[in-house]
Design an enzyme around this catalytic site. Structure first.
Site, short mmCIF file in Angstrom:
data_model
loop_
_atom_site.label_atom_id
_atom_site.label_comp_id
_atom_site.label_asym_id
_atom_site.label_seq_id
_atom_site.Cartn_x
_atom_site.Cartn_y
_atom_site.Cartn_z
N ILE B 114 86.25 33.99 16.46
CA ILE B 114 87.33 34.84 15.46
C ILE B 114 88.62 34.01 16.04
O ILE B 114 89.17 34.64 16.72
CB ILE B 114 87.94 36.62 15.06
CG1 ILE B 114 86.11 36.30 14.89
CG2 ILE B 114 89.17 36.46 14.60
CD1 ILE B 114 85.69 38.78 14.72
N VAL B 115 89.99 33.41 15.17
CA VAL B 115 89.61 33.14 13.84
C VAL B 115 88.84 31.79 13.40
O VAL B 115 88.98 30.68 14.77
CB VAL B 115 90.89 33.20 12.65
CG1 VAL B 115 91.73 34.73 12.83
CG2 VAL B 115 92.03 32.43 13.91
N VAL B 118 90.95 28.59 13.86
CA VAL B 118 91.37 28.37 15.03
C VAL B 118 90.76 28.47 16.95
O VAL B 118 90.31 28.02 17.36
CB VAL B 118 92.91 29.05 15.73
CG1 VAL B 118 93.11 29.47 17.72
CG2 VAL B 118 94.00 28.69 15.01
N CYS B 119 89.86 29.84 16.77
CA CYS B 119 88.67 29.66 18.03
C CYS B 119 87.47 29.28 17.74
O CYS B 119 87.43 29.36 18.59
CB CYS B 119 88.91 30.73 17.93
SG CYS B 119 90.53 32.01 18.07
N VAL B 120 87.34 28.99 16.21
CA VAL B 120 86.25 27.93 16.00
C VAL B 120 86.03 26.96 15.98
O VAL B 120 86.17 25.75 16.54
CB VAL B 120 85.53 28.80 15.22
CG1 VAL B 120 84.13 28.07 14.56
CG2 VAL B 120 85.10 30.03 14.86
#
Lengths: 207, 207, 207, 207, 207, 207, 207, 207
Positions: B114-115, B118-120
Site C-alpha cells: 500500500i499504495v 508507490v510502495c509496490v
C-alpha cells in the site's frame, strides 16, 4: 405535524429470522462480492448472539442442491429454533416457523435471507400483515443481481418494512456505548476492517 | 516463432515482499471494499506461510499516522525479516531491505503493498532493473482509486512485471493438487467464501 | 535477463509542462468529478512548486471560449515560462514552447493537460520522438469521457510514456522522507483528505 | 387535489446539526471520493455560517479511534454549541444535545453526519417523531458503501425526512440572488469547481 | 534512448475506411449510448469531409438483416468509393476494397466500423501486416459490450494499431487553428455539445 | 515499417481447449452474469462444432466440489478427447493433455476455461512457450471479479496471447459468408439475441 | 380497493416549463453525457412544439456566468412566454412566471431544467402545493452528479410529482398512433437513434 | 398497528399481460444485456405456461419497424388471446384488450413489456385505476437506459403497483415445492444457469 412514530429496535422486543442461508443458495448471490456477503451475514449473526436475541433458523431442502445451512451459523446458534421446511417457500406458510416466532413473544422482527425477493420478502410481507414491525437486514440478504434487489427493496419498503443494514441494527440495539464498550468494539473490530484499523492505529499510538 | 519464456513461479525460487501494509495506510485504500482487501492480503500471507516462502516485511514510520503493521501479519510471520525503514519511500533504496532480499537467494519476487503506485511500483521497478523476476500481487495491493490503480498497473506491466492475484499465485506455486489436497483446500476454503460453499455443499452430500 | 532500465524521476532532471488547464476547457472534463480534478491539478502544481521544478505553462486561445488559464495556476507559478500559443494545437509545434523546454536543460518531462488525447498526448509523443523521457500525470489530465481516456492512455503508453499520478510523482521525486518530513507531509495533508484525517487523528492522540 | 404542503427551508427557522464528522470516522466513508466528501461537508458548513444558522456540533468519543472533530469545522464554528456525547449513539438520546436543539427555537433541522444510517438516521427519526421538519443533507453524510447508503435513505425518506444536498440547501435558504449576489457567488465559487470556472471565464471575458 | 517514431496523422496521407455502419448492425452496439454513438460516427464523417480525406464505404449484405448503410453517411459521402461486399467478413479480403484503398495512394488509414472486434479489427490487422499505419477511431466503432470491446482494443493495440478517438483525429489532422478557425470551430460546435455551450456563452458575452 | 504478422485463425490449423468448465467452478464466476456466461461458453462450443475443430475437454476433480463437466458440453462433444486430470492445476503439466493437443497437429489454440487467471492463463503461457499461437476466448472464460480478470488478461497479453471473444473467433474462422450463410446465420441467431431479432424482423418483412 | 387516480397527461391540459436551460449551466451537468442530455432536452422541446403545448421559458442571469438560454430552444419557441428572472432562484417566486403559468389555463405542468434539485425541484414543489399536477421530465433535467439527482428525485416524488422521461411524455400525450403516424414517427426518428435505425432498416426492406 | 394487506399472487386469480415484446422493439432495450433480457422474458413466459395462467399478448404495428411478436412467445402461447392494436399506445385504451382482460375474470395482473415507461407503465396505471392488483415483472420489461427505467419504476410504484421479478413471481405462485418439485425445478434449471449448476453438481454427487 407529522404523525410519524419512530419504531426503534428494542433489544427486549426483537427476534431474528435467518432464512435459507444455505451453502448452495449462497452461490447464487451476485449482488455482493462473496467476501462482503459472508462478512455481513456473520456480522448480523454475531450481533444477534451478542445481544442475546432469540434467533430462528430455517432452511429449504437442505438435502438437495440448496445445500446445508451455512455451518458457521449452526455454530453461532447451537440452540436456536431450527425449522427445516418440508416445502413451503414462504417460511411464514410453515406453522412451526410461525409458532417459533410467536414463542419468542417479540414484536420486532429482523429478517435476512437468500434470496432477497423471495425468502426475505415473502415472510416480511406476511409478518407485516400480521402486525409485526419488520426490519429487513438488507446487506445480510442476497440475490441474483442489482435489478432483482432493487425491485425487492421497493416492494418491501412500500409495504412498511424498514430497510436497515447490520451496522445500523447493532447501533440501534446498543443505544449507548457505556452499556459495554468492549463488547460492541469487538463486534465492530471483527466485522468492519476499516474500523479495526482505526482501533489498531489508536491502540498502537497509546503504547 | 515467439521467443516467449514462461517465467513460472517456482516455490523454491520465490520470496515475498509485503510493503507498508500498515493500519493507517490501509484506511486510504478505496479501490477495494475493506472486506475484499483484508481477505486478499491475508490470503496472500497465508499462502506465503503455507508454501514456506521467505517473507520480508517492511514499514514506513510505524510511529506516525501510517500506523503499525497490520497485526495479523505480525502473527502470521513472527520470524520474518522486518525492516522499519527510517525514511526511504522506495523500499529498494533501503540497504537492509535489499540485503534481506538478497539473503533469501531467490530470483522471483512476489510484491504487494500500500499504495500500489508507490510502495509496490517503486521496488518492483527497481527489482526489475536488477534482473529479478517480479510478480505483482495486484489484489493484495491497494490505492486511492481506480484511476491511480490503472496507471500503476500500466507502468509496472510495461516494465515487465507480471500482474497476478493471490489465487493464481497459490495455484502456480502448488502446481499439483496431489502435493497436498487438504492443505490447499483449506487455504481456499478460508479465503474464497464461494469455494468454501462448494466444499460444504459437497461434504454435506457425502454424509 | 530483462534489459529494463528504471527511468526514475530525478528532481534535478525534471521539467513540468502544464498544457491548456484553462477555465473553459476544464468544464469539458467528464472523466473525473470536478472536485477530484481540481484537487489533482493543484496537487501537481503544488508538488512542482515544492520541488522547485521548472514549470512551463501554455494555453490555447485564452481570449476565446477556452477561457483563461486557471487563476490558481497563475498564482502558484507567477514567474513560470508562459506560452500563449497563437494556434498550434500540439504545443510541441510551437517553437517558443520547445525552446522553453530546452532552456530548462532537463531530460524528464512531466506532462498534464486538457484534453488528455490532444493537449497531453500530442506533445508527449513529440517529446518521446525527440528522446525525452515522458511521464504523463494522468490524474491531472482530463477529457470527455472514459472511452476517450482509455484510448489516449493506450496510445501514449504504447509509445513509451510512463503513466503516473500526482502522488506517485511526488513520492518518486522526494525519495526519502528525511529530506523534509514536514514539507512533504503538508503537501499530502493539503491534497489527500484521507491522509489528512490520519494525521489529524494521530496529532490529536499525541496531545 | 393533493394536500401537499411544501415545507420549505426558511433561514429564520433552521438549525444545523453536524453529527460525528470526526477524523477517524471520515476514513470509514467509502460512498464518496475523499475530495468530494471533504468539499461537501465544508460547503455545508460554509453555507451554515453564511446564513448565520445556529449550528450544533456533536461527537462520539473524540479521545478514541473515532478521532477528533474535523478541525476545519471547529474553525468555522468556534462558538457553536458543542456536545461531546459520553456514549449515546443516537445524539437525540443525549439530553444536552436535545436541549441545544430546543434552545435554537427552530423547527427545521438540517442534519448531516457520519455514518449516514446511524449518526444521521437515528436523530433524524427521533426529531421527526417529535414533530420537527427534518432535512437530510445527503452529500455531507457518508457511510461504508452504496448499499448501506441506499437503505439509510430509504428508511429516512419513508419516515418523512426530506432528502437534500448542500447546493439545494443553500439555494432554498437564499431564495433570491438579489439578497446578496457576491456572498452566494463566493460560496458557490469556493465549493463548485465547475461553477467557479464559469465565473472565471465570464470575468476574463469582461476585462 | 528510445527509437520511438511519432507516426502522426498527416492530412495529405490519410484515407478513411468506414466499415459496415449499417442500420441493423448499429442496433447491436451496446458499448455506447445510441446518442453518443451516432454523434461519434457522424463527427468522424464530418471531419473526414472537412479535411477532404478520401473515404471508402463498405457494407456487408445490405439487403439482409444487417440493413442499409446509415443514410446520413451516404449523404455526407455521395461520391465515395463504395464496396458492397458479397460475403467477405474481413473487408481486406475483398479485392475491390483493397484496390480502392491502394487507389488513394495513402499510407495512413483511419478505420472505424461495427462491430469493433470483427469489422474494424480484421482489416486493421490485415493493413498493419501490409505495412500501413493504422489508426483505429475507437469511439466511432461499436460492439456488443465492454468485454468484447476491451479484448478487441487489446488485440489491435498489441499489433501496432494506434487507438484514437474522433476529436483527437480532427486535432491531429488540423495541427493549427490558424489554418481555419471557423471551420474547425463549426465541426466541434456541431459534435461536442459541451464545447458548443462554451462558444455560445462566449459569443453572448461578446455582444 | 512494422514487421507485424497477422496470425489469423485458420480453421484447418485450430484446436480448441476447454479447460475446467465444471458445474461447481461455474458458480465461482462473478465477472459475467450467469446468462451471459452460459451463452458465451455454449456459443464457443457450438462454433467449434460447426467448424469441426478438434476439441479437447479437460477437468479437475470432477468427483469433488468442482463438480462435473457442464453436461451441455458433453453433449456437444461426445467424441472429444477428454482428460480428467488427476491433480495438475496447469493442464499443460498433464502429459495426456499435451499429447492430445499434439495429436491434433494444429498450431493455433483457442483456449477458454474457469478460472481465467489459472485454468486459462497457465496452459496459455505454457503453449506460448512451446511456440503455439494462442488465442484466448475471453468471454468464454470466467473468474472471481473484474480485478482478477484484468490482471489475467494483462499477463496473457503481455506474453503474446491474442485476446478474442467468441463472435470474433467465429467470424475469423468463417472468413466469407458465402461459405455457408445459413449455418453461420443459425449460429449467430442462437447465441446473439439482438442479431436474432434483426433476422426475425427481416424475415417478417419479407413475407 | 385502491383509490388511485391515474393523472394522465392530456394534451389539452398541459403546459411546459423549461427552467434555466442556459449554456453555462449546461456545462455543470454531469449526470448525463453531453450528447444524451442535449438530445433529451431538444426531444422534449420538439415534442412540446409538436403537440402545440404552451411553453414557458425562464432563465436566471443570462448576462452572467450562467450564460444565455440555449439558442436551439429560442429557435424552437420564438413566441413563447419568456421570463428572465431578476434574481428569484425558485421560478415560482417570480410573479410574472406564475402569471404566465396561470395564463395558460392548464392544470398539468411538465417541468424540466438545470439543475434538477433547484431549478426543477423548487417550482415543482411550489406548483404541487398550489394543486397543480406536476410531471418532472427527468431526462431533460440535469445536475452535478448521480447522488444529487437521486436526492432530488426522492424529494419530488415524495411530494407527489410524477417522474417521467421525454419519450413517455410524448407517448402519453399522443395516445394513439392513428392521430398522426408520420408526425410522431418523425419525432422519434429525430431523437431516438436506435428507433431511427429500425425505421431505416424497415424502409430499405420495403423498397 | 399497520393496516398493510399482503396482496399475494394467487395462481387462481392471475392473468398475464405481455405487451409489445416485438423483435424490433427488443433491439431498443439497453438496460439489460440481450442474453439476460431474452432469458427473463422467456422465463416469465414459461412460468405463465407452467402455472396455466391466462395470458394475453398484444402488439403495436407488427408490420412496421416495431417488428413481429417475438416468435418464441407465439410458440409458447399458441392459443392465447392476441390483440394487434391498430394504434393505441396504451394497451388499456384498446377495447378488445380490456375485454380480454376482463374475460379472464382475474383480479391480479402480471404485466411486462417493452418499453417499460410506456407499454408497461400506461396499462399498469390504467389497471390500478380500475381497481386491479398490478404486479410489474420488472426484469421482463426493458427500456432505453437506466435513467428511464428508474423513473418508470418510481411512477408505477408510487401508484401502488408491486415491483417483482420473474423468479419471485414463480415462487409466490407456487407456494410450496411439494405441489410439484420437478416442474418447478425444471423451470428454474432452464432459466437460472447458476441454479442449474447447483442441481447438476448435486445430481453428479448422487450417482
Amino acid at each position: 405535524m407529522s404523525n410519524f412514530k419512530y419504531r426503534r429496535l428494542d433489544k427486549n422486543d426483537v427476534a431474528v429470522l435467518l432464512v435459507d442461508h444455505q451453502t448452495g443458495l449462497t452461490n447464487l448471490v451476485h449482488d455482493f462480492s462473496p467476501d462482503d456477503f459472508k462478512n455481513n451475514v456473520l456480522a448480523l449473526a454475531d450481533a444477534a448472539k451478542y445481544f442475546k436475541l432469540p434467533t430462528i433458523l430455517t432452511t429449504s431442502f437442505e438435502d438437495g442442491p440448496n445445500g446445508p445451512l451455512v455451518p458457521e451459523l449452526k455454530e453461532i446458534f447451537p440452540d436456536a429454533a431450527y425449522i427445516a421446511r418440508p416445502g413451503n417457500i414462504n417460511a411464514w406458510d410453515n406453522e412451526d416457523f410461525v409458532k417459533a416466532v410467536k414463542a419468542t413473544g417479540k414484536q420486532q422482527l429482523l429478517i435476512a435471507g437468500i434470496v432477497t425477493e423471495v425468502c426475505v420478502a415473502f415472510p416480511a410481507l406476511s409478518a407485516l400483515e400480521e402486525g409485526y414491525e419488520v426490519f429487513v437486514v438488507a446487506d445480510a440478504s442476497g440475490t441474483f443481481n442489482q435489478t432483482t434487489r432493487d425491485a425487492a427493496w421497493e416492494r418491501m419498503s412500500a409495504a412498511g418494512a424498514q430497510m436497515m443494514t447490520w451496522f445500523g441494527v447493532a447501533c440501534e440495539l446498543h443505544r449507548d456505548w457505556r452499556n459495554d464498550i468492549e463488547g460492541l468494539g469487538a463486534l465492530f473490530s471483527n466485522h468492519l476492517p476499516s474500523y479495526r484499523c482505526l482501533i489498531q492505529s489508536y491502540m498502537a499510538r497509546g503504547k
